[in-house]
Write a protein that holds these residues in place. Structure first.
Motif, PDB file in Angstrom:
ATOM      1  N   GLN A  94       0.665  42.636  43.919  1.00  0.00           N
ATOM      2  CA  GLN A  94       1.489  42.828  43.501  1.00  0.00           C
ATOM      3  C   GLN A  94       2.078  41.474  43.861  1.00  0.00           C
ATOM      4  OE1 GLN A  94       3.938  45.863  44.142  1.00  0.00           O
ATOM      5  NE2 GLN A  94       5.786  45.250  42.874  1.00  0.00           N
ATOM      6  N   LEU A  95       2.896  41.141  43.024  1.00  0.00           N
ATOM      7  CA  LEU A  95       3.307  39.519  43.245  1.00  0.00           C
ATOM      8  C   LEU A  95       5.107  39.347  42.847  1.00  0.00           C
ATOM      9  CD1 LEU A  95       0.699  37.357  42.187  1.00  0.00           C
ATOM     10  CD2 LEU A  95       1.031  37.499  44.545  1.00  0.00           C
ATOM     11  N   VAL A  96       5.733  39.226  43.762  1.00  0.00           N
ATOM     12  CA  VAL A  96       7.025  38.333  43.642  1.00  0.00           C
ATOM     13  C   VAL A  96       7.630  37.293  43.630  1.00  0.00           C
ATOM     14  CG1 VAL A  96       9.254  39.693  43.790  1.00  0.00           C
ATOM     15  CG2 VAL A  96       7.268  41.348  44.295  1.00  0.00           C
ATOM     16  N   GLU A  97       8.407  37.335  42.595  1.00  0.00           N
ATOM     17  CA  GLU A  97       8.353  35.344  42.680  1.00  0.00           C
ATOM     18  C   GLU A  97      10.636  35.951  42.822  1.00  0.00           C
ATOM     19  OE1 GLU A  97       5.773  36.441  39.474  1.00  0.00           O
ATOM     20  OE2 GLU A  97       7.453  37.095  40.015  1.00  0.00           O
ATOM     21  N   SER A  98      10.660  34.926  44.329  1.00  0.00           N
ATOM     22  CA  SER A  98      12.271  35.107  43.813  1.00  0.00           C
ATOM     23  C   SER A  98      12.633  32.865  43.467  1.00  0.00           C
ATOM     24  CB  SER A  98      13.081  35.581  45.053  1.00  0.00           C
ATOM     25  OG  SER A  98      11.673  34.586  46.213  1.00  0.00           O
ATOM     26  N   GLY A  99      14.154  33.014  43.788  1.00  0.00           N
ATOM     27  CA  GLY A  99      14.192  31.584  43.827  1.00  0.00           C
ATOM     28  C   GLY A  99      14.747  30.648  42.754  1.00  0.00           C
ATOM     29  N   GLY A 100      15.262  31.540  41.534  1.00  0.00           N
ATOM     30  CA  GLY A 100      15.281  31.191  40.597  1.00  0.00           C
ATOM     31  C   GLY A 100      17.192  30.939  40.877  1.00  0.00           C
ATOM     32  N   GLY A 101      17.131  30.069  39.130  1.00  0.00           N
ATOM     33  CA  GLY A 101      18.692  29.656  39.476  1.00  0.00           C
ATOM     34  C   GLY A 101      18.801  28.326  38.275  1.00  0.00           C
ATOM     35  N   LEU A 102      20.703  29.068  38.462  1.00  0.00           N
ATOM     36  CA  LEU A 102      20.638  27.444  37.559  1.00  0.00           C
ATOM     37  C   LEU A 102      21.073  26.138  38.936  1.00  0.00           C
ATOM     38  CD1 LEU A 102      21.939  26.218  34.723  1.00  0.00           C
ATOM     39  CD2 LEU A 102      24.095  27.330  36.453  1.00  0.00           C
ATOM     40  N   VAL A 103      20.726  25.192  38.130  1.00  0.00           N
ATOM     41  CA  VAL A 103      21.084  23.895  39.012  1.00  0.00           C
ATOM     42  C   VAL A 103      20.955  22.814  38.336  1.00  0.00           C
ATOM     43  CG1 VAL A 103      18.618  23.357  38.784  1.00  0.00           C
ATOM     44  CG2 VAL A 103      19.657  22.705  40.391  1.00  0.00           C
ATOM     45  N   GLN A 104      21.994  21.823  38.378  1.00  0.00           N
ATOM     46  CA  GLN A 104      21.874  20.670  37.084  1.00  0.00           C
ATOM     47  C   GLN A 104      20.569  19.869  37.061  1.00  0.00           C
ATOM     48  OE1 GLN A 104      25.594  18.472  39.113  1.00  0.00           O
ATOM     49  NE2 GLN A 104      27.192  19.815  38.212  1.00  0.00           N
ATOM     50  N   PRO A 105      20.189  18.635  36.233  1.00  0.00           N
ATOM     51  CA  PRO A 105      19.612  18.182  36.087  1.00  0.00           C
ATOM     52  C   PRO A 105      19.530  16.727  37.049  1.00  0.00           C
ATOM     53  CG  PRO A 105      20.425  18.025  33.465  1.00  0.00           C
ATOM     54  CD  PRO A 105      21.405  19.202  34.812  1.00  0.00           C
ATOM     55  N   GLY A 106      18.501  16.619  37.745  1.00  0.00           N
ATOM     56  CA  GLY A 106      17.981  16.100  38.739  1.00  0.00           C
ATOM     57  C   GLY A 106      18.242  17.036  40.146  1.00  0.00           C
ATOM     58  N   GLY A 107      17.875  18.296  40.498  1.00  0.00           N
ATOM     59  CA  GLY A 107      18.641  18.829  41.258  1.00  0.00           C
ATOM     60  C   GLY A 107      17.349  19.341  41.758  1.00  0.00           C
ATOM     61  N   SER A 108      17.046  20.662  42.603  1.00  0.00           N
ATOM     62  CA  SER A 108      16.016  20.863  43.354  1.00  0.00           C
ATOM     63  C   SER A 108      16.328  21.807  43.535  1.00  0.00           C
ATOM     64  CB  SER A 108      15.865  20.571  44.554  1.00  0.00           C
ATOM     65  OG  SER A 108      15.745  19.147  44.184  1.00  0.00           O
ATOM     66  N   LEU A 109      15.155  22.828  43.356  1.00  0.00           N
ATOM     67  CA  LEU A 109      15.030  25.123  43.189  1.00  0.00           C
ATOM     68  C   LEU A 109      13.504  25.062  44.463  1.00  0.00           C
ATOM     69  CD1 LEU A 109      16.360  26.057  40.941  1.00  0.00           C
ATOM     70  CD2 LEU A 109      17.277  26.134  42.454  1.00  0.00           C
ATOM     71  N   ARG A 110      13.159  25.904  45.210  1.00  0.00           N
ATOM     72  CA  ARG A 110      12.636  26.257  46.230  1.00  0.00           C
ATOM     73  C   ARG A 110      11.842  27.266  45.167  1.00  0.00           C
ATOM     74  NH1 ARG A 110      10.460  27.126  52.264  1.00  0.00           N
ATOM     75  NH2 ARG A 110      11.684  28.781  52.384  1.00  0.00           N
ATOM     76  N   LEU A 111      11.208  27.658  45.002  1.00  0.00           N
ATOM     77  CA  LEU A 111      10.439  28.823  43.599  1.00  0.00           C
ATOM     78  C   LEU A 111       9.523  29.746  45.339  1.00  0.00           C
ATOM     79  CD1 LEU A 111       9.961  28.815  40.316  1.00  0.00           C
ATOM     80  CD2 LEU A 111      12.188  29.129  41.892  1.00  0.00           C
ATOM     81  N   SER A 112       9.579  31.259  45.531  1.00  0.00           N
ATOM     82  CA  SER A 112       8.969  31.849  46.604  1.00  0.00           C
ATOM     83  C   SER A 112       7.708  32.994  45.188  1.00  0.00           C
ATOM     84  CB  SER A 112       9.561  32.709  47.301  1.00  0.00           C
ATOM     85  OG  SER A 112      10.106  31.065  48.603  1.00  0.00           O
ATOM     86  N   CYS A 113       6.544  33.009  45.622  1.00  0.00           N
ATOM     87  CA  CYS A 113       5.868  34.315  45.914  1.00  0.00           C
ATOM     88  C   CYS A 113       5.652  34.308  46.583  1.00  0.00           C
ATOM     89  CB  CYS A 113       4.677  33.499  44.484  1.00  0.00           C
ATOM     90  SG  CYS A 113       3.779  34.678  44.284  1.00  0.00           S
ATOM     91  N   ALA A 114       5.666  36.473  46.654  1.00  0.00           N
ATOM     92  CA  ALA A 114       5.536  37.121  48.011  1.00  0.00           C
ATOM     93  C   ALA A 114       3.851  37.397  47.438  1.00  0.00           C
ATOM     94  CB  ALA A 114       6.583  37.106  48.660  1.00  0.00           C
ATOM     95  N   ALA A 115       3.690  37.873  48.154  1.00  0.00           N
ATOM     96  CA  ALA A 115       2.062  38.998  47.941  1.00  0.00           C
ATOM     97  C   ALA A 115       2.231  40.545  48.814  1.00  0.00           C
ATOM     98  CB  ALA A 115       1.305  38.485  48.438  1.00  0.00           C
TER      99      ALA A 115
END
Length: 131
Positions: free
Chosen positions: A3-24
């Protein structure tokens, strides 16, 4: 059960950054090559990056090369996708998945990636890039 679980998404402005995580859970991630995929509304799911199980070699689709960075922390049983310089066209649901067959070879520009072999999908995390 894998089982994998993703997290870290969201709303961001162009040019911005996000870090997604994938936990097992239920298995040890470091035995598998792990891929990040995305699916935008009305489009097919596409593979954007993957990381090897062994030496941390990586592969990036042309659309994200130079902006996204995939990494793994085996101690935390987690794979990350650092996304910088985000564009509106990056808007999608992002998923991670594990290579179930071992046919994928991740070696930078010499990678041979069989996206169809990846599975054990999580629920995904929404990334929206908008001003």
């Amino acid at each position: 059960q894998l089982q994998l679980v993703e997290s870290g998404g969201g709303l961001v402005q162009p040019g911005g950054s996000l870090r997604l995580s994938c936990a097992a859970s239920g298995f040890t991630l470091d035995y598998y090559a792990i891929g990040w995929f995305r699916q935008a509304p009305g489009k097919e799911r596409e593979g954007v990056s993957c990381i090897s199980s062994s030496d941390g070699s990586t592969y990036y689709a042309d659309s994200v090369k130079g902006r996204f960075t995939i990494s793994r922390d085996n101690a935390k049983n987690t794979v990350y996708l650092q996304m910088n310089s985000l564009k509106p066209e990056d808007t999608a649901v992002y998923y991670c998945a594990a290579d179930r067959t071992g046919r994928t070879v991740v070696a930078g520009s010499l990678s041979y990636v069989v996206w169809a072999d990846f599975g054990s999908w999580g629920q995904g995390t929404q990334v929206t890039v908008s001003s």
